[in-house]
Motif scaffolding. Structure first.
Motif, short mmCIF file in Angstrom:
data_model
loop_
_atom_site.label_atom_id
_atom_site.label_comp_id
_atom_site.label_asym_id
_atom_site.label_seq_id
_atom_site.Cartn_x
_atom_site.Cartn_y
_atom_site.Cartn_z
N TYR A 96 18.34 36.17 45.62
CA TYR A 96 16.91 35.84 45.65
C TYR A 96 16.42 35.72 47.10
CZ TYR A 96 12.50 33.36 45.18
OH TYR A 96 11.18 33.00 45.28
N THR A 97 17.20 35.03 47.94
CA THR A 97 16.79 34.86 49.33
C THR A 97 16.76 36.19 50.06
OG1 THR A 97 17.74 32.63 49.32
CG2 THR A 97 17.27 33.60 51.46
N VAL A 98 17.74 37.04 49.81
CA VAL A 98 17.74 38.37 50.42
C VAL A 98 16.46 39.12 50.06
CG1 VAL A 98 18.79 40.68 50.32
CG2 VAL A 98 20.23 38.67 50.63
N ALA A 99 16.09 39.10 48.78
CA ALA A 99 14.89 39.81 48.33
C ALA A 99 13.64 39.27 49.00
CB ALA A 99 14.77 39.72 46.81
N ARG A 100 13.55 37.95 49.14
CA ARG A 100 12.36 37.36 49.76
C ARG A 100 12.30 37.72 51.25
NH1 ARG A 100 8.94 37.85 47.76
NH2 ARG A 100 7.74 36.43 49.07
N LEU A 101 13.43 37.62 51.95
CA LEU A 101 13.43 37.94 53.38
C LEU A 101 13.13 39.41 53.62
CD1 LEU A 101 16.43 35.79 54.67
CD2 LEU A 101 13.98 35.40 55.07
N GLU A 102 13.63 40.28 52.77
CA GLU A 102 13.33 41.70 52.92
C GLU A 102 11.84 41.97 52.69
OE1 GLU A 102 17.60 43.78 51.73
OE2 GLU A 102 16.04 43.60 50.21
N ALA A 103 11.25 41.27 51.73
CA ALA A 103 9.82 41.45 51.47
C ALA A 103 9.00 40.96 52.65
CB ALA A 103 9.42 40.70 50.20
N TYR A 104 9.36 39.80 53.19
CA TYR A 104 8.65 39.30 54.36
C TYR A 104 8.82 40.24 55.55
CZ TYR A 104 7.93 34.74 52.08
OH TYR A 104 7.52 33.73 51.24
N PRO B 71 -1.32 31.02 55.53
CA PRO B 71 -0.59 31.18 56.78
C PRO B 71 0.91 31.00 56.64
CG PRO B 71 -1.79 29.13 56.77
CD PRO B 71 -2.28 29.89 55.59
N TYR B 72 1.35 30.27 55.60
CA TYR B 72 2.78 30.04 55.45
C TYR B 72 3.55 31.34 55.23
CZ TYR B 72 1.76 25.09 55.38
OH TYR B 72 1.34 23.84 55.74
N SER B 73 3.03 32.19 54.37
CA SER B 73 3.72 33.47 54.16
C SER B 73 3.60 34.35 55.40
CB SER B 73 3.16 34.20 52.93
OG SER B 73 1.77 34.46 53.05
N GLN B 74 2.52 34.21 56.14
CA GLN B 74 2.40 34.96 57.39
C GLN B 74 3.39 34.46 58.44
OE1 GLN B 74 -1.70 35.89 58.63
NE2 GLN B 74 -2.37 34.98 56.72
N ILE B 75 3.67 33.16 58.42
CA ILE B 75 4.71 32.63 59.30
C ILE B 75 6.05 33.28 58.96
CG2 ILE B 75 6.11 30.57 59.77
CD1 ILE B 75 3.49 28.94 59.50
N MET B 76 6.32 33.43 57.68
CA MET B 76 7.59 34.04 57.28
C MET B 76 7.64 35.52 57.63
SD MET B 76 9.83 31.96 56.31
CE MET B 76 10.95 33.30 55.89
N VAL B 77 6.53 36.20 57.56
CA VAL B 77 6.48 37.60 58.00
C VAL B 77 6.86 37.69 59.47
CG1 VAL B 77 4.94 39.55 58.46
CG2 VAL B 77 4.85 38.39 56.26
N ALA B 78 6.31 36.80 60.28
CA ALA B 78 6.63 36.79 61.71
C ALA B 78 8.08 36.42 61.96
CB ALA B 78 5.70 35.82 62.44
N ALA B 79 8.59 35.47 61.18
CA ALA B 79 9.97 35.00 61.37
C ALA B 79 10.98 36.07 60.98
CB ALA B 79 10.20 33.74 60.55
N ALA B 80 10.67 36.85 59.94
CA ALA B 80 11.63 37.82 59.41
C ALA B 80 11.52 39.20 60.03
CB ALA B 80 11.44 37.93 57.89
N ARG B 81 10.48 39.41 60.80
CA ARG B 81 10.15 40.76 61.29
C ARG B 81 11.34 41.46 61.97
NH1 ARG B 81 5.67 39.63 64.15
NH2 ARG B 81 4.39 40.09 62.32
N ASN B 82 12.10 40.74 62.76
CA ASN B 82 13.17 41.36 63.55
C ASN B 82 14.57 41.09 63.01
OD1 ASN B 82 11.33 42.49 65.41
ND2 ASN B 82 11.23 40.56 66.53
N LEU B 83 14.66 40.55 61.81
CA LEU B 83 15.97 40.33 61.21
C LEU B 83 16.61 41.67 60.85
CD1 LEU B 83 15.28 37.36 58.78
CD2 LEU B 83 16.87 37.31 60.72
N THR B 84 17.90 41.80 61.09
CA THR B 84 18.63 42.98 60.66
C THR B 84 19.11 42.78 59.23
OG1 THR B 84 20.80 42.14 61.38
CG2 THR B 84 19.46 43.33 63.02
N ASP B 85 19.53 43.86 58.58
CA ASP B 85 20.09 43.75 57.23
C ASP B 85 21.29 42.80 57.24
OD1 ASP B 85 18.22 45.56 56.32
OD2 ASP B 85 19.62 47.25 56.20
N GLU B 86 22.12 42.92 58.25
CA GLU B 86 23.31 42.08 58.35
C GLU B 86 22.94 40.61 58.48
OE1 GLU B 86 27.44 41.89 60.99
OE2 GLU B 86 25.64 42.79 61.86
N GLU B 87 21.93 40.32 59.29
CA GLU B 87 21.50 38.93 59.47
C GLU B 87 20.90 38.37 58.19
OE1 GLU B 87 20.41 38.76 64.24
OE2 GLU B 87 18.94 39.59 62.82
N ILE B 88 20.12 39.18 57.48
CA ILE B 88 19.53 38.73 56.22
C ILE B 88 20.61 38.38 55.21
CG2 ILE B 88 18.27 39.54 54.18
CD1 ILE B 88 16.28 40.88 56.03
#
Length: 206
Positions: free
Chosen positions: A156-164, A175-192
């Motif tokens: 579930y967490t993987v799916a949410r982070l990939e969506a963000y 703004p909360y979901s926009q915060i998550m978009v900014a936080a997840a933007r540069n995550l790699t697949d491995e990090e997620i």
């Protein structure tokens, strides 16, 4: 990362959304229709459906309202909440908040990287630490709409982070979901994958 923290501090005060105090006894009866996906006590047994046990009432109510208003796209849940009032959603959330989340287990091979991302982020790529908003033990911040994340299913967490990471948010007034978009933007697949696994194994500090 500094820009992210400035954005966070600017958004949070203006994002507060008052939700009613829920009645867990009323919520228990209403939650019967939720059990097939989320479990009788909010501990779902299917990894693509989130555990709701122990989740802060204010956060869960707010997310349910976003789904009901079709600002957060969850097609399988929309029919379940479409005709529920704010108070009924608060009651259901209050019931789940009183339940105990069942602990999960992290993949030992991913713990080192997952812990690094969760506790410190990635300074080189501008990924902020998850713990900044969700706390060192994953309990979130009640009243500030930062959810508890500990013991959540990895899938579930993987799916949410990939969506963000792909830019999915719940509207310009969320703004909360926009915060998550900014936080997840540069995550790699491995990090997620690693941080999601780490979160599943994350338990409350004793």
């Amino acid at each position: 990362m500094a820009r992210f923290l400035v954005m966070l501090m600017a958004w949070v005060p203006m994002a507060a959304m008052a939700v009613g105090v829920g009645d867990p006894e009323a919520g228990e009866e209403l939650a019967a229709s939720c059990a097939s996906c989320h479990g009788v006590d909010g501990n779902s047994t299917v990894s693509i459906w989130p555990k709701l046990a122990g989740q802060h009432q204010d956060y869960a109510t707010r997310q349910s309202i976003l789904i009901r208003e079709q600002k957060r796209n969850v097609p399988e849940m929309y029919p379940m909440v479409a005709d529920l009032s704010d108070q009924e959603l608060a009651d259901i959330s209050a019931f789940y908040e009183q339940q105990r989340i069942e602990p999960g287990v992290a993949d030992e091979d991913l713990v080192e990287l997952g812990k690094k991302v969760y506790q410190a982020g990635n300074h080189d790529t501008g990924v902020p630490a998850c713990a900044a908003c969700h706390g060192p033990s994953g309990d979130g911040i009640p009243g500030a709409h930062f959810p508890m994340v500990r013991a959540q299913h990895t899938d579930y967490t993987v799916a949410r982070l990939e969506a963000y990471r792909a830019g999915e948010h719940h509207g310009e007034d969320d703004p909360y979901s926009q915060i998550m978009v900014a936080a997840a933007r540069n995550l790699t697949d491995e990090e997620i994958q690693a941080v999601s696994s780490y979160i599943e194994g994350l338990h409350r500090a004793r």
